[in-house]
Design a protein around this motif. Sequence first.
Motif, PDB file in Angstrom:
ATOM      1  N   ARG A 102       0.755  -1.269   0.157  1.00 53.78           N
ATOM      2  CA  ARG A 102      -0.021   0.057  -0.471  1.00 53.78           C
ATOM      3  C   ARG A 102       0.953   1.355   0.085  1.00 53.78           C
ATOM      4  O   ARG A 102       1.876   1.594   1.058  1.00 53.78           O
ATOM      5  CB  ARG A 102      -0.682   0.028   1.367  1.00 53.78           C
ATOM      6  N   HIS A 103       0.398   1.727  -0.487  1.00 53.84           N
ATOM      7  CA  HIS A 103       0.925   3.674  -0.750  1.00 53.84           C
ATOM      8  C   HIS A 103       0.617   4.034   0.881  1.00 53.84           C
ATOM      9  O   HIS A 103      -0.279   4.060   1.680  1.00 53.84           O
ATOM     10  CB  HIS A 103       0.683   4.449  -1.654  1.00 53.84           C
ATOM     11  N   PRO A 104       1.878   4.779   1.489  1.00 50.78           N
ATOM     12  CA  PRO A 104       2.028   4.725   3.151  1.00 50.78           C
ATOM     13  C   PRO A 104       0.848   6.291   2.979  1.00 50.78           C
ATOM     14  O   PRO A 104       0.192   6.470   3.975  1.00 50.78           O
ATOM     15  CB  PRO A 104       3.024   6.286   2.778  1.00 50.78           C
ATOM     16  N   LEU A 105       0.536   7.003   1.632  1.00 53.72           N
ATOM     17  CA  LEU A 105      -0.677   7.890   1.742  1.00 53.72           C
ATOM     18  C   LEU A 105      -2.244   6.746   2.362  1.00 53.72           C
ATOM     19  O   LEU A 105      -2.933   7.590   3.240  1.00 53.72           O
ATOM     20  CB  LEU A 105      -0.933   8.779   0.715  1.00 53.72           C
ATOM     21  N   SER A 106      -2.214   5.751   1.913  1.00 48.53           N
ATOM     22  CA  SER A 106      -3.358   4.843   1.769  1.00 48.53           C
ATOM     23  C   SER A 106      -2.939   4.547   3.103  1.00 48.53           C
ATOM     24  O   SER A 106      -4.587   3.954   3.807  1.00 48.53           O
ATOM     25  CB  SER A 106      -3.743   4.333   0.776  1.00 48.53           C
ATOM     26  N   SER A 326       4.360  10.840  -4.686  1.00 45.25           N
ATOM     27  CA  SER A 326       3.810  10.998  -6.091  1.00 45.25           C
ATOM     28  C   SER A 326       5.213  10.848  -6.944  1.00 45.25           C
ATOM     29  O   SER A 326       4.940  10.984  -7.972  1.00 45.25           O
ATOM     30  CB  SER A 326       3.044  12.531  -6.371  1.00 45.25           C
ATOM     31  N   GLU A 327       6.473  10.592  -6.614  1.00 43.90           N
ATOM     32  CA  GLU A 327       7.467  10.131  -7.574  1.00 43.90           C
ATOM     33  C   GLU A 327       7.584   8.781  -7.711  1.00 43.90           C
ATOM     34  O   GLU A 327       7.616   8.527  -8.558  1.00 43.90           O
ATOM     35  CB  GLU A 327       8.956  10.674  -7.003  1.00 43.90           C
ATOM     36  N   ASN A 328       6.675   7.723  -7.327  1.00 38.81           N
ATOM     37  CA  ASN A 328       6.595   7.076  -7.354  1.00 38.81           C
ATOM     38  C   ASN A 328       7.653   5.812  -7.862  1.00 38.81           C
ATOM     39  O   ASN A 328       8.174   4.809  -8.278  1.00 38.81           O
ATOM     40  CB  ASN A 328       5.514   6.433  -8.594  1.00 38.81           C
ATOM     41  N   ASP A 329       8.939   6.769  -6.346  1.00 38.48           N
ATOM     42  CA  ASP A 329       9.912   5.206  -6.551  1.00 38.48           C
ATOM     43  C   ASP A 329      10.159   3.939  -5.913  1.00 38.48           C
ATOM     44  O   ASP A 329       9.819   4.092  -4.587  1.00 38.48           O
ATOM     45  CB  ASP A 329      11.105   6.332  -5.790  1.00 38.48           C
ATOM     46  N   VAL A 330       9.702   3.131  -6.742  1.00 39.51           N
ATOM     47  CA  VAL A 330       9.707   2.047  -5.786  1.00 39.51           C
ATOM     48  C   VAL A 330      11.017   1.449  -4.406  1.00 39.51           C
ATOM     49  O   VAL A 330      10.672   1.370  -3.536  1.00 39.51           O
ATOM     50  CB  VAL A 330      10.080   0.282  -6.618  1.00 39.51           C
ATOM     51  N   ARG A 331      11.495   1.884  -4.759  1.00 40.31           N
ATOM     52  CA  ARG A 331      13.187   2.252  -3.617  1.00 40.31           C
ATOM     53  C   ARG A 331      12.225   3.005  -1.887  1.00 40.31           C
ATOM     54  O   ARG A 331      12.420   2.644  -1.301  1.00 40.31           O
ATOM     55  CB  ARG A 331      14.371   2.843  -3.768  1.00 40.31           C
ATOM     56  N   PHE A 332      11.124   3.974  -2.512  1.00 36.57           N
ATOM     57  CA  PHE A 332      11.140   5.039  -1.812  1.00 36.57           C
ATOM     58  C   PHE A 332       9.706   3.587  -0.845  1.00 36.57           C
ATOM     59  O   PHE A 332       9.150   3.911   0.167  1.00 36.57           O
ATOM     60  CB  PHE A 332      10.436   6.828  -1.941  1.00 36.57           C
ATOM     61  N   LEU A 333       8.603   3.543  -2.029  1.00 38.17           N
ATOM     62  CA  LEU A 333       7.607   2.982  -1.382  1.00 38.17           C
ATOM     63  C   LEU A 333       7.465   1.027  -0.579  1.00 38.17           C
ATOM     64  O   LEU A 333       6.893   1.066   0.465  1.00 38.17           O
ATOM     65  CB  LEU A 333       6.682   2.646  -2.696  1.00 38.17           C
ATOM     66  N   LYS A 334       9.044   1.104  -1.067  1.00 40.77           N
ATOM     67  CA  LYS A 334       8.983  -0.592  -0.887  1.00 40.77           C
ATOM     68  C   LYS A 334       9.657  -0.734   1.023  1.00 40.77           C
ATOM     69  O   LYS A 334       8.719  -1.040   1.737  1.00 40.77           O
ATOM     70  CB  LYS A 334      10.459  -1.069  -1.346  1.00 40.77           C
ATOM     71  N   GLN A 335       9.499   0.565   1.431  1.00 40.51           N
ATOM     72  CA  GLN A 335      10.042   1.082   2.752  1.00 40.51           C
ATOM     73  C   GLN A 335       8.896   0.825   3.508  1.00 40.51           C
ATOM     74  O   GLN A 335       8.809   0.573   4.772  1.00 40.51           O
ATOM     75  CB  GLN A 335      10.706   1.903   3.082  1.00 40.51           C
ATOM     76  N   PHE A 336       7.570   0.487   2.694  1.00 40.18           N
ATOM     77  CA  PHE A 336       6.329   0.568   3.411  1.00 40.18           C
ATOM     78  C   PHE A 336       5.659  -0.763   3.297  1.00 40.18           C
ATOM     79  O   PHE A 336       4.548  -1.002   4.403  1.00 40.18           O
ATOM     80  CB  PHE A 336       5.286   1.566   3.009  1.00 40.18           C
ATOM     81  N   GLN A 337       6.053  -1.603   3.070  1.00 37.72           N
ATOM     82  CA  GLN A 337       5.877  -3.521   3.105  1.00 37.72           C
ATOM     83  C   GLN A 337       4.924  -4.066   3.967  1.00 37.72           C
ATOM     84  O   GLN A 337       4.678  -4.140   4.242  1.00 37.72           O
ATOM     85  CB  GLN A 337       6.879  -4.120   1.762  1.00 37.72           C
ATOM     86  N   SER A 338       5.894  -3.159   5.340  1.00 34.40           N
ATOM     87  CA  SER A 338       6.222  -4.299   6.281  1.00 34.40           C
ATOM     88  C   SER A 338       5.025  -3.846   7.105  1.00 34.40           C
ATOM     89  O   SER A 338       4.278  -4.063   8.290  1.00 34.40           O
ATOM     90  CB  SER A 338       7.184  -3.943   7.191  1.00 34.40           C
TER      91      SER A 338
END
Length: 340
Positions: A102-106, A326-338
């Motif tokens: 999920r996106h951090p904002l979601s 809003s950059e959609n950089d997976v390296r950033f988004l991945k950090q919220f996986q857990s």
Amino acid sequence: MLDKINNLRKEVEEFAANSAEEVESFRIKYLSKKGILSGLFEDFKNVAHDDRKAVGGLLNNLKIALQDKLNTLKEQFESGHVSDTGNTDLTLPVNFMQPGSRHPLSLTRNKIVEIFSRIGFTVSEGPEIEDDWHNFTALNFPEEHPARDMQDTFFIEKHPDIALRTHTSSVQIRVMETEKPPIRKLFPGRVYRNETISSRAHCFFHQVEGLYISKDVSFADLRQVLFYFAKEMFGDDTQIRLRPSYFPFTEPSAEMDISCFLCGGKGCSFCKYSGWVEILGCGMVDPSVLENCNIDSKVYTGYAFGMGVERITNLKYRVKDIRMFSENDVRFLKQFQSVI
Ligand code: DAH
């Protein structure tokens, strides 16, 4: 030692593996605890002071090159495209798709909705392209009122009556126009402002608005609900403080701060040594706003609040630059996986 490092660097660059086992031997030879790299770092301790900078730099570069090489080799053998004999095998299955997150904002929006849903709030949404009535006039921003300047709005040139909504408060009006009290609702959504984009501001962001209209609703109810929210969102020790403020659609109006969760209210650089951080605006719905929606203000009262989802996400996860959302950089988004 310089020569030794340079030679190793060449050796590493030229290395090719034919099997997953050879990749593992590569790792052990160079990068394991007793491997060549560790040995070099051990030797580094005896390097003369004057040479340290040059040798240290080369050594660090070698370390990075080794790590990169290992990652590339691993990918080759894990992706299934290269068989153990070193030839490309097109019959092997492709990699499975990486699971998303999920996106951090979601995550933040869902958490806010979940906290309020426990005390009876349900969700409604409104349009992002809004008319003047719902975004401004019905909320008590009269024509030419300076309060309109507070919002740097994207108007539509050919249609001065139409704008991208500047806040989710517009949904309050839509809901009060169509539903009868009691109303206990949340309105999450995207909003737009004509801002210069920087690490702290963007031309679009997200808000969650809350509205409760019923008989005998008081400021004390508002305070208690927001206190409950703050504790659920930021932890049990959280304190809140309401500061008098001004919004055209609420009277009285307030801004709510929470005690800084980094220093516990003692004061630190994060809270600019005040011990508090601001998180939302709120107030009692102005009777004229109720009347604009044909709700009898002598019978009904209510409160409203509005908060920025980016702001709360920044506070929770300490994201320093709002543009990252809003950059959609997976390296950033991945950090919220857990934290799904
Ligand atoms: N609409 C306000 C803004 O965008 C936030 C807000 C303040 C919403 C007070 C409310 C409220 O419902 O009562 O800045």
